[in-house]
Motif scaffolding. Structure first.
Motif: not given
Length: 814
Positions: A163-175
């Motif tokens: 089981l992989f526990r993770g997080l999705l982050l919005n990095i659009t501004e950083r890109i």
């Protein structure tokens, strides 16, 4: 100017600080396992540094509050993959319903194809190795907006799968910010360094490293004066310390002797009390400027020694420089006087100046534009104007450099050449009619027309020689106050015309008083005589002045044309006379031949008939002997004489055009068989085999049968004559194609020598000639064949080898 030149120094500093903060935040994320190694590993590595540990703690607290979408990714024992849990934030972030069932597949579909493969490979690698997963990927929301996601997960091995526990982050501004920063960095071409309030280096970019030849790590912490001690006591130190004290930016250019380089330097104060320096290497520009100054000095010295007028001007100041030739060309005493003048007065038409300025601006210069200029005294001249726009060495001024070439004399020459060219063209057009005249009497009138069309002399006169007199034919006097009356004069008289005829070239008399005759020339002063060969002369005159050399040359050409035409007409008259004489001779010959036909043929036929009767009587008497032989010889000689007479008469008819052709159809194969049958006895008596080839079908042609029969008979008789006993003669006719029939006569006779083949179709020609010739005959047979073949529209060819035989091939139209 680079981007930093256009920014406020404080804003530049904030931009750099923001970039550094972004990098620091990224490192912090890596410490918590979102972007790099596990946080515990980072903690152990940082335990020795208390300050770094405190910084990491702050970043951990910050990370806990970062927005994102949590998820659980399950891997079954058989490898199947699915989303076990997805946070509600998926709707806002991704635009997808947070339903675990099928969510992974829907998520993958929204990843652009260009990145999808790399994404799946990264997931597969993490699943296979049960290792930490991290990946940045673009994501196309259902509404069409593209965002960038940073996904990370930690594996939690379980009894069955993982089981992989993770997080999705919005990095659009950083890109996007990174892209903007990359664009800024790409645009910054200057070397940039920063120092703090203690003059210690705190920042050195790549361009500065390349410029100094030292890495940033070797410079950080060292003072500016330690690294560059040779700046002490120079303008560099003076300007740097001034900015440090005043906190006001400065820009200057200076050469640094330690590096042998010229720099364009901008110095800005930083909020932390230090300075930011922007260095631009302008050595090449400085060298170009120095070369330009040297070149300009050289050009100034050169321009004083050329004939063209050279100048430099600006829109604001007008002419700022002019060489001596320019000053003199426009009629001024000095450069100061020239510069004080209104530039519009330099042009004959002031409006032309404005038009030239517009053209110069549009094209960046002028190239050899013809202009009417005006001198200081009001007179005008034609000049060629060429200009170009040149930047001043400091880049703050644009000059208009120009050159003026006085082409007044050249224009006069061009106009004169144009006038001459028009006159020459007019002469050759006019003489075309002269060349086509048909009678001698028409020549003077045509010459007079040419004189009127091309030349403008007051007197135009044409005279022709008749016997011992020069007779006037055409005379025109225009605008003459007193015109002399032309009369016929002896060739012995001293006239300009007779002088020209005797000299064979143009003769000019500057004063009519120099001629030794009693003629009254009225107001005419100057005369020119041009011979028309020995046929006559052209005379032109004027009341004053001289004759242009070109005019005299053209008049000589005209006289040459007249000579050519009169000579042609004389030759044609002689030819007409010769033709008339030839026609008369032909008529006499025809009459003689007709008389011969009557006067010779009649007694000849009586003689042949008597010899034939005598021969028959002797044969009936029985005994052979000398009388019988004599009778046979008389008979055969008469036959030969009759054949010769017939051939002469036939050739005469062919040459005189009295021979007419019948265009009824003839069967050529029938003609060949009949002729061969007639001559077969003669071939048999000589012991020669005569063969006729069969064409397989009738060969019909629309040809005169009598002419064809004559051609076949002459060729076969000729072959039999020149083929010795035991030889062979073959004759055949066949269709060569739809339009041509071939008649071939081939023998195994004596052949024809190569040097004799060219003459075999000439009348009375044989290879052996004279009284001791080997073969008898008049030599007219082949000549008649050749003429008849030509009349029928055919051709004849001969192939022969001495001692081997001859082949004649006649091709006739069908």
């Amino acid at each position: 100017m680079n981007l930093f030149h256009a920014l406020d120094p404080t804003h530049v500093t904030y931009l750099l600080v923001f970039g550094a903060g972004a990098v620091g935040g990224l490192l912090g994320l890596m410490a918590f396992g979102f972007l790099g190694r596990p946080a515990e590993t980072r903690r152990r590595e940082a335990a020795s540094d208390g300050r770094q540990a405190a910084r990491n703690a702050r970043l951990e607290a910050l990370t806990e509050t970062m927005p994102g979408v949590p998820y659980e990714f399950r891997v079954g024992p058989d490898g199947e993959q699915s989303i076990a849990f997805i946070g509600d934030g998926a709707t806002e972030l991704l635009g997808l319903v947070p339903e675990p069932d099928g969510f992974y597949e829907r998520f993958v579909e929204h990843i652009p194809e260009s990145h999808r493969g790399a994404f799946l490979r990264s997931v597969e690698e993490a699943v296979t190795t049960r290792s930490h997963w991290r990946h940045e990927v673009p994501f196309d929301r259902p509404d069409g907006e593209r965002i960038w996601l940073l996904g990370s997960a930690e594996p939690d091995p379980q009894e069955k799968g993982a089981l992989f526990r993770g997080l999705l982050l919005n990095i659009t501004e950083r890109i996007e910010e990174e892209r903007r920063r990359e664009q800024v960095i790409r645009r910054v071409t200057d070397a940039i360094v920063e120092v703090d309030a203690e003059w210690c280096f705190t920042l050195v970019n790549d361009q500065a490293e390349a410029l100094y030849g030292m890495k940033e790590e070797h410079l950080l912490g060292r003072t500016l004066w330690d690294v560059f001690p040779r700046t002490k006591g120079t303008r560099f130190e003076e300007e740097y310390r001034r900015v440090m004290r005043s906190r006001e930016p400065v820009r200057f250019e200076e050469r640094f002797g330690g590096m042998g380089t010229w720099f364009d330097i901008q110095v800005y104060p930083n909020p932390d009390g230090g300075l930011a320096f922007y260095f631009d290497d302008v050595t090449k520009r400085k060298e170009r400027e120095e070369q330009l100054r040297e070149r300009e000095e050289l050009l100034r010295s050169i321009t004083e020694n050329v004939s063209e007028g050279i100048y430099r001007s600006t829109p604001e100041e007008g002419i700022v420089y002019a060489n001596s030739a320019f000053v003199e060309m426009f009629g001024y005493e000095s450069r100061d006087e020239l510069r004080a003048a209104d530039p519009s007065t330099f042009y004959a038409d002031p409006a032309e100046r404005e038009a030239l300025y517009r053209q110069e601006d549009e094209q960046g210069g002028l190239d050899g534009v013809e202009v009417q200029f005006q001198r200081n005294d009001g007179s005008t001249f034609t000049g060629l104007l060429s200009t170009q726009q040149v930047d001043a060495p400091d880049g703050n001024q644009v000059y208009n450099d120009g050159a003026v070439t006085d082409i007044t004399q050249r224009k006069r020459r061009e106009q004169m050449l144009k006038s001459r060219r028009r006159k020459i063209e007019a002469l050759y057009r006019a003489t075309s009619g002269l060349l086509s005249v048909e009678t001698r009497d028409a020549v003077p009138g045509r010459i007079a027309e040419v004189l009127q069309e091309v030349f403008d002399f007051p007197l135009r006169h044409v005279g022709l020689v008749e016997g011992e007199m020069l007779v006037p034919k055409e005379t025109v006097g225009e605008d003459l106050s007193r015109m002399p009356e032309p009369k016929a004069q002896p060739l012995s008289e001293d006239l300009v015309a007779t002088r020209a005829i005797q000299a064979g070239e143009a003769v000019v008399v500057e004063s009519t008083g120099g001629l030794e005759n009693d003629l009254d020339y009225g107001t005419l002063s100057t005369l020119a005589g041009i011979p028309i060969g020995g046929h006559g002369a052209v005379v032109v005159g004027k009341e004053a002045g001289t004759f242009d050399a070109l005019d005299l040359r053209l008049l000589e050409v005209l006289g040459g044309y007249g000579t050519l035409v009169l000579g042609r007409l004389e030759r044609e008259n002689r030819l007409v006379q010769a033709r008339e004489e030839a026609e008369e001779a032909a008529q006499l010959k025809s009459a003689m031949l007709a008389n011969m036909s009557h006067e010779v043929r009649t007694p000849l036929m009586s003689m042949i008939g008597s010899a034939d009767l005598l021969r028959e009587d002797l044969e009936e008497a029985g005994p052979e002997g000398e009388p019988a032989d004599m009778a046979e010889q008389i008979f055969r000689s008469g036959q030969r004489l009759r054949e010769t007479l017939d051939s002469v008469l036939e050739l005469s008819r062919l040459e005189s055009g009295a021979y007419t052709l019948d265009d009824d159809s003839a069967y050529l194969d029938v003609v060949v068989r009949e002729v061969a049958q007639e001559l077969n006895l003669r071939a048999h008596e000589k012991g020669i085999q005569l063969e006729v080839g069969s064409p397989g079908a009738s060969v019909e042609a629309g040809l005169d049968e009598t002419a064809v029969r004559r051609i076949v008979r002459n060729l076969v008789e000729n072959a039999i004559k020149f083929t010795p006993e035991g030889g062979k003669v073959q004759v055949r006719v066949e269709p060569e194609d739809e339009e041509t029939a071939l008649l071939a006569v081939e023998d195994t006779g004596v052949g024809i020598a190569e040097e004799a083949r060219e003459d075999i179709f000439d009348a009375f020609k044989q290879e052996s000639e004279g009284l001791d010739r080997e073969y008898e005959g008049s030599g007219l047979g082949l000549s008649i064949v050749d003429r008849l073949t030509t009349m029928l529209g055919g051709t004849i060819e001969v192939e022969s080898e001495k001692g081997a035989g001859t082949r004649f091939a006649v091709r006739l139209p069908r």
